[in-house]
Write a protein that holds these residues in place. Structure first.
Motif, short mmCIF file in Angstrom:
data_model
loop_
_atom_site.label_atom_id
_atom_site.label_comp_id
_atom_site.label_asym_id
_atom_site.label_seq_id
_atom_site.Cartn_x
_atom_site.Cartn_y
_atom_site.Cartn_z
N PRO A 28 1.32 27.04 -75.35
CA PRO A 28 1.71 28.11 -74.42
C PRO A 28 0.89 28.03 -73.14
O PRO A 28 -0.28 27.66 -73.16
N VAL A 29 1.51 28.38 -72.01
CA VAL A 29 0.80 28.42 -70.73
C VAL A 29 -0.27 29.51 -70.78
O VAL A 29 -0.01 30.62 -71.25
N HIS A 30 -1.47 29.17 -70.33
CA HIS A 30 -2.58 30.12 -70.30
C HIS A 30 -3.41 29.82 -69.07
O HIS A 30 -4.02 28.75 -68.97
N ARG A 31 -3.45 30.75 -68.14
CA ARG A 31 -4.04 30.49 -66.82
C ARG A 31 -5.49 30.01 -66.90
O ARG A 31 -5.90 29.12 -66.16
N THR A 32 -6.29 30.62 -67.83
CA THR A 32 -7.71 30.27 -67.89
C THR A 32 -8.03 29.23 -68.95
O THR A 32 -9.18 28.86 -69.14
N GLY A 33 -7.01 28.74 -69.68
CA GLY A 33 -7.25 27.75 -70.73
C GLY A 33 -7.47 26.35 -70.16
O GLY A 33 -7.17 26.06 -69.00
N LEU A 34 -7.99 25.47 -71.00
CA LEU A 34 -8.20 24.07 -70.62
C LEU A 34 -6.87 23.43 -70.24
O LEU A 34 -5.90 23.55 -70.99
#
Length: 200
Positions: A28-34
């Motif tokens: 899933p897209v996650h703005r603060t993820g790697l």
């Protein structure tokens, strides 16, 4: 498959739960993820959400967080019901009925929780908010005493004892409801005046 991704230089990462290396589109897209993606793959994420939704504490917290948005939506999308709620509140306060402090949008949320989307008698579109135990019989203006009714059912019910009315509408339930007939007696003018005087 996973080694091929690495060899071909396709952007990939390992799921933090199942430890399988997958292409970025599997996360899933996650703005603060790697690499702008969540640490769990979509499959593990779905399983985690399913577990959380079965947890009563999580469901209660989610509901509390959603309430302000539900209130705003109720005001915007169902203005007719909102105004009906205001009208009923005025009548209830004039009659000196018990009031639990709910707002009209809270009633719509309560009905949504209870799956009440239509007239409880005939299943048609509801047009009225009805006090199940009528105000004249000492009914309260609380969430658990307000039900949706269509115009015909509301006119037929009027100030009748709710148990007697439902027995008329659903004859098969009469044996179960008969012991409760007239549990809520119609108040006399003197009792109504005394009740209103006591709440003033």
């Amino acid at each position: 498959m996973n080694t091929r991704l690495a060899v071909l230089g396709v952007p990939a990462k390992a799921c933090s739960v199942c430890l399988v290396v997958l292409g970025l589109d599997a996360f899933p897209v996650h703005r603060t993820g790697l690499q702008g993606r969540a640490s769990r793959c979509k499959g593990c994420h779905r399983e985690r959400q399913a577990l959380l939704r079965r947890d009563p504490a999580y469901k209660a917290a989610e509901r509390r967080q959603q309430r302000p948005y539900d209130r705003q939506r109720a005001r915007q999308e169902d203005r007719r019901a909102y105004m009906l709620g205001r009208s009923q509140l005025r009548r209830a306060l004039e009659a000196g009925a018990e009031y639990d402090g709910h707002q009209p949008e809270d009633l719509l949320i309560h009905w949504d929780d209870e799956d009440l989307y239509a007239c409880i008698c005939c299943g048609g579109p509801y047009e009225h908010l009805d006090h199940n135990v009528p105000l004249i019989r000492g009914g309260s203006h609380t969430l658990d005493n307000l039900v949706p009714l269509c115009q015909d059912c509301n006119l037929a019910k009027s100030g009748k004892c709710p148990y007697r009315f439902y027995a008329e509408r659903f004859p098969s339930l009469k044996p179960f409801l008969e012991p409760f007939f007239d549990t809520h007696e119609r108040l006399t003018e003197e009792e109504l005046a005394e009740r209103q005087g006591g709440t003033a």
